[in-house]
Design a protein around this motif. Structure first.
Motif, PDB file in Angstrom:
ATOM      1  N   SER A  43      30.754  43.128  40.854  1.00 51.37           N
ATOM      2  CA  SER A  43      29.581  43.894  40.416  1.00 51.37           C
ATOM      3  C   SER A  43      29.619  45.312  40.960  1.00 51.37           C
ATOM      4  O   SER A  43      29.332  46.285  40.243  1.00 51.37           O
ATOM      5  N   ARG A  44      29.979  45.466  42.234  1.00 53.79           N
ATOM      6  CA  ARG A  44      30.012  46.795  42.855  1.00 53.79           C
ATOM      7  C   ARG A  44      31.009  47.712  42.170  1.00 53.79           C
ATOM      8  O   ARG A  44      30.788  48.920  42.063  1.00 53.79           O
ATOM      9  N   LEU A  45      32.103  47.142  41.677  1.00 53.00           N
ATOM     10  CA  LEU A  45      33.134  47.941  41.021  1.00 53.00           C
ATOM     11  C   LEU A  45      32.883  48.112  39.535  1.00 53.00           C
ATOM     12  O   LEU A  45      33.659  48.761  38.830  1.00 53.00           O
ATOM     13  N   GLY A  46      31.787  47.520  39.016  1.00 53.24           N
ATOM     14  CA  GLY A  46      31.456  47.670  37.604  1.00 53.24           C
ATOM     15  C   GLY A  46      32.382  46.919  36.676  1.00 53.24           C
ATOM     16  O   GLY A  46      32.507  47.283  35.502  1.00 53.24           O
ATOM     17  N   LEU A  47      33.028  45.862  37.178  1.00 53.29           N
ATOM     18  CA  LEU A  47      33.927  45.067  36.346  1.00 53.29           C
ATOM     19  C   LEU A  47      33.136  44.014  35.573  1.00 53.29           C
ATOM     20  O   LEU A  47      32.059  43.596  35.993  1.00 53.29           O
ATOM     21  N   SER A  48      33.688  43.554  34.454  1.00 51.63           N
ATOM     22  CA  SER A  48      33.020  42.529  33.660  1.00 51.63           C
ATOM     23  C   SER A  48      33.113  41.177  34.357  1.00 51.63           C
ATOM     24  O   SER A  48      33.920  40.971  35.267  1.00 51.63           O
ATOM     25  N   LYS A  49      32.283  40.232  33.907  1.00 48.29           N
ATOM     26  CA  LYS A  49      32.256  38.901  34.510  1.00 48.29           C
ATOM     27  C   LYS A  49      33.575  38.159  34.321  1.00 48.29           C
ATOM     28  O   LYS A  49      33.847  37.178  35.023  1.00 48.29           O
ATOM     29  N   SER A  50      34.397  38.608  33.366  1.00 41.96           N
ATOM     30  CA  SER A  50      35.689  37.939  33.157  1.00 41.96           C
ATOM     31  C   SER A  50      36.577  38.048  34.388  1.00 41.96           C
ATOM     32  O   SER A  50      37.496  37.249  34.574  1.00 41.96           O
ATOM     33  N   TYR A  51      36.296  39.026  35.261  1.00 37.91           N
ATOM     34  CA  TYR A  51      37.108  39.196  36.462  1.00 37.91           C
ATOM     35  C   TYR A  51      36.720  38.211  37.561  1.00 37.91           C
ATOM     36  O   TYR A  51      37.285  38.232  38.650  1.00 37.91           O
ATOM     37  N   LEU A  52      35.739  37.351  37.264  1.00 38.23           N
ATOM     38  CA  LEU A  52      35.413  36.270  38.186  1.00 38.23           C
ATOM     39  C   LEU A  52      36.383  35.102  38.019  1.00 38.23           C
ATOM     40  O   LEU A  52      36.343  34.144  38.787  1.00 38.23           O
ATOM     41  N   GLN A  53      37.242  35.184  36.982  1.00 39.45           N
ATOM     42  CA  GLN A  53      38.247  34.146  36.772  1.00 39.45           C
ATOM     43  C   GLN A  53      39.336  34.252  37.846  1.00 39.45           C
ATOM     44  O   GLN A  53      39.763  35.330  38.206  1.00 39.45           O
ATOM     45  N   PHE A  54      39.762  33.109  38.348  1.00 39.94           N
ATOM     46  CA  PHE A  54      40.898  33.009  39.272  1.00 39.94           C
ATOM     47  C   PHE A  54      40.710  33.824  40.559  1.00 39.94           C
ATOM     48  O   PHE A  54      41.603  34.574  40.948  1.00 39.94           O
ATOM     49  N   PRO A  55      39.572  33.711  41.240  1.00 38.04           N
ATOM     50  CA  PRO A  55      39.446  34.422  42.514  1.00 38.04           C
ATOM     51  C   PRO A  55      40.294  33.749  43.585  1.00 38.04           C
ATOM     52  O   PRO A  55      40.721  32.600  43.439  1.00 38.04           O
ATOM     53  N   GLY A  56      40.531  34.452  44.651  1.00 40.74           N
ATOM     54  CA  GLY A  56      41.294  33.868  45.739  1.00 40.74           C
ATOM     55  C   GLY A  56      41.361  34.799  46.931  1.00 40.74           C
ATOM     56  O   GLY A  56      40.646  35.795  46.997  1.00 40.74           O
ATOM     57  N   TYR A  57      42.215  34.444  47.865  1.00 39.13           N
ATOM     58  CA  TYR A  57      42.411  35.305  49.028  1.00 39.13           C
ATOM     59  C   TYR A  57      43.871  35.194  49.453  1.00 39.13           C
ATOM     60  O   TYR A  57      44.591  34.281  49.054  1.00 39.13           O
ATOM     61  N   PHE A  58      44.303  36.162  50.249  1.00 40.59           N
ATOM     62  CA  PHE A  58      45.632  36.035  50.819  1.00 40.59           C
ATOM     63  C   PHE A  58      45.603  36.462  52.275  1.00 40.59           C
ATOM     64  O   PHE A  58      44.773  37.269  52.699  1.00 40.59           O
ATOM     65  N   ILE A  59      46.497  35.846  53.026  1.00 41.11           N
ATOM     66  CA  ILE A  59      46.658  36.150  54.445  1.00 41.11           C
ATOM     67  C   ILE A  59      47.925  36.973  54.601  1.00 41.11           C
ATOM     68  O   ILE A  59      49.001  36.574  54.151  1.00 41.11           O
ATOM     69  N   LEU A  60      47.784  38.118  55.196  1.00 36.44           N
ATOM     70  CA  LEU A  60      48.936  38.989  55.416  1.00 36.44           C
ATOM     71  C   LEU A  60      48.815  39.582  56.815  1.00 36.44           C
ATOM     72  O   LEU A  60      47.827  40.264  57.118  1.00 36.44           O
ATOM     73  N   GLY A  61      49.792  39.275  57.649  1.00 33.21           N
ATOM     74  CA  GLY A  61      49.759  39.777  59.021  1.00 33.21           C
ATOM     75  C   GLY A  61      48.554  39.285  59.797  1.00 33.21           C
ATOM     76  O   GLY A  61      48.011  40.016  60.627  1.00 33.21           O
TER      77      GLY A  61
END
Length: 244
Positions: free
Chosen positions: A156-174
Motif C-alpha cells: 500500500s505504501r508503495l502504491g502497488l496493486s493488490k496483485s502484488y500480495l501474491q507470493f509474499p515471502g522473506y529471505f535471510i542474508l547475512g
C-alpha cells in the motif's frame, strides 16, 4: 439554405444506430440542429458529422460519455490536447496492468508444471522488493496474520496493486531477515534487488517446514503446487542465493 441530414441519414453516414443518436440527443451530447415540432423528426447539420466522428474516436479511446459531454459543453478547464495526454497516461497504466496479468499467468503456469518433490536450479532473474522484516521469523510465519499485515502495508505504501500480495515471502542474508514482494518487469520500486540464481528445494507445507540454521542464507516464499489433482498452497524454499 444549409443542407440538413435526417436522423436516418446521419445514422447511415456514422454507422451508428438511430437509437444511439436519439440517446446522444437525450443526454445532450449531440443535439440535432433542428427538430420538427410537429413530427418530432431530428435533423443534423453537416458540421455535426465531424463532431460525431470526434465523439466516436474519443469514446473508442476510453473516454466516458460524461467526460465527453463536459468537454463539448466546455464545462471543463481541460483542452482537447490535455484530454489526450490524460488518455495516453491511461493507456500506459493499462499496459502495465496487462503486463502484470501476463506475468502472473506465466508465474502460475511455471509453479503448476513443476514437480513438487524435485529440486530445481533457478537461473531466471527476478526483481525483489526488499524491506527489513519486522515480524519475528518462525516456522509458520507465512501463515501469520501479522506477517501479511506487514506485506499489505508495504504494498500500500508503495502504491502497488493488490496483485502484488501474491507470493509474499522473506529471505535471510547475512543473518538479516528481509521482506520481499515479487515484482515483474513492468514496475520498479525502491530497494529492489536482482536475484540472479538460486536452488529451489522440494515443495514443503507449513507442517513439515523447519527453520534452517541461523547462519544459512535462504529464501522462503508462499507458492502453490498441483499435487494429486489438487491445488496445494505451501512454501518454496530456496538456497544458494545470488543477488546482483
Amino acid at each position: 439554405m444549409e443542407t440538413l441530414f435526417s436522423i436516418g441519414e446521419m445514422a447511415k453516414i456514422s454507422q451508428l444506430s438511430i437509437q444511439r443518436l436519439r440517446y446522444y440527443d437525450k443526454i445532450g451530447l449531440l443535439v440535432p440542429a433542428f427538430t420538427d415540432p410537429a413530427s418530432g423528426y431530428r435533423y443534423y447539420k453537416t458540421a455535426q458529422e465531424e463532431q460525431l466522428n470526434l465523439i466516436q474516436a474519443l469514446q473508442y479511446m476510453g473516454f466516458s460519455l460524461q467526460e465527453l459531454k463536459q468537454y463539448l459543453d466546455k464545462n471543463t478547464s481541460e483542452s482537447l490536447p490535455d484530454l489526450l495526454i490524460k488518455y495516453q497516461q491511461k493507456l500506459i497504466d493499462e499496459e502495465a496492468r496487462i503486463a502484470r496479468k501476463k506475468w502472473l499467468i506465466n508465474r502460475y503456469q511455471g509453479l503448476l508444471k513443476r514437480e513438487p518433490a524435485k529440486k530445481e536450479l533457478l537461473t531466471s532473474a527476478r526483481l525483489l522488493l526488499t524491506e527489513p522484516l519486522l515480524t519475528p521469523v518462525h516456522a509458520d510465519i507465512l501463515n501469520d496474520p501479522v506477517f501479511h499485515q506487514e506485506v499489505q502495508k508495504t504494498v500500500s505504501r508503495l502504491g502497488l496493486s493488490k496483485s502484488y500480495l501474491q507470493f509474499p515471502g522473506y529471505f535471510i542474508l547475512g543473518g538479516q531477515a528481509y521482506l520481499f514482494v515479487e515484482l515483474d518487469n513492468s514496475i520498479g520500486a525502491p530497494g529492489e534487488r536482482h536475484l540472479a540464481s538460486s536452488e529451489r528445494q522440494a515443495f514443503v507445507t507449513p507442517q513439515n517446514w523447519q527453520t534452517p540454521a541461523e547462519n544459512e542464507n535462504y529464501l522462503l516464499q508462499e507458492t502453490v503446487a498441483w499435487i494429486g489433482q489438487e491445488l496445494v498452497r505451501g512454501y518454496s524454499y530456496e538456497t544458494n542465493l545470488t543477488f546482483e
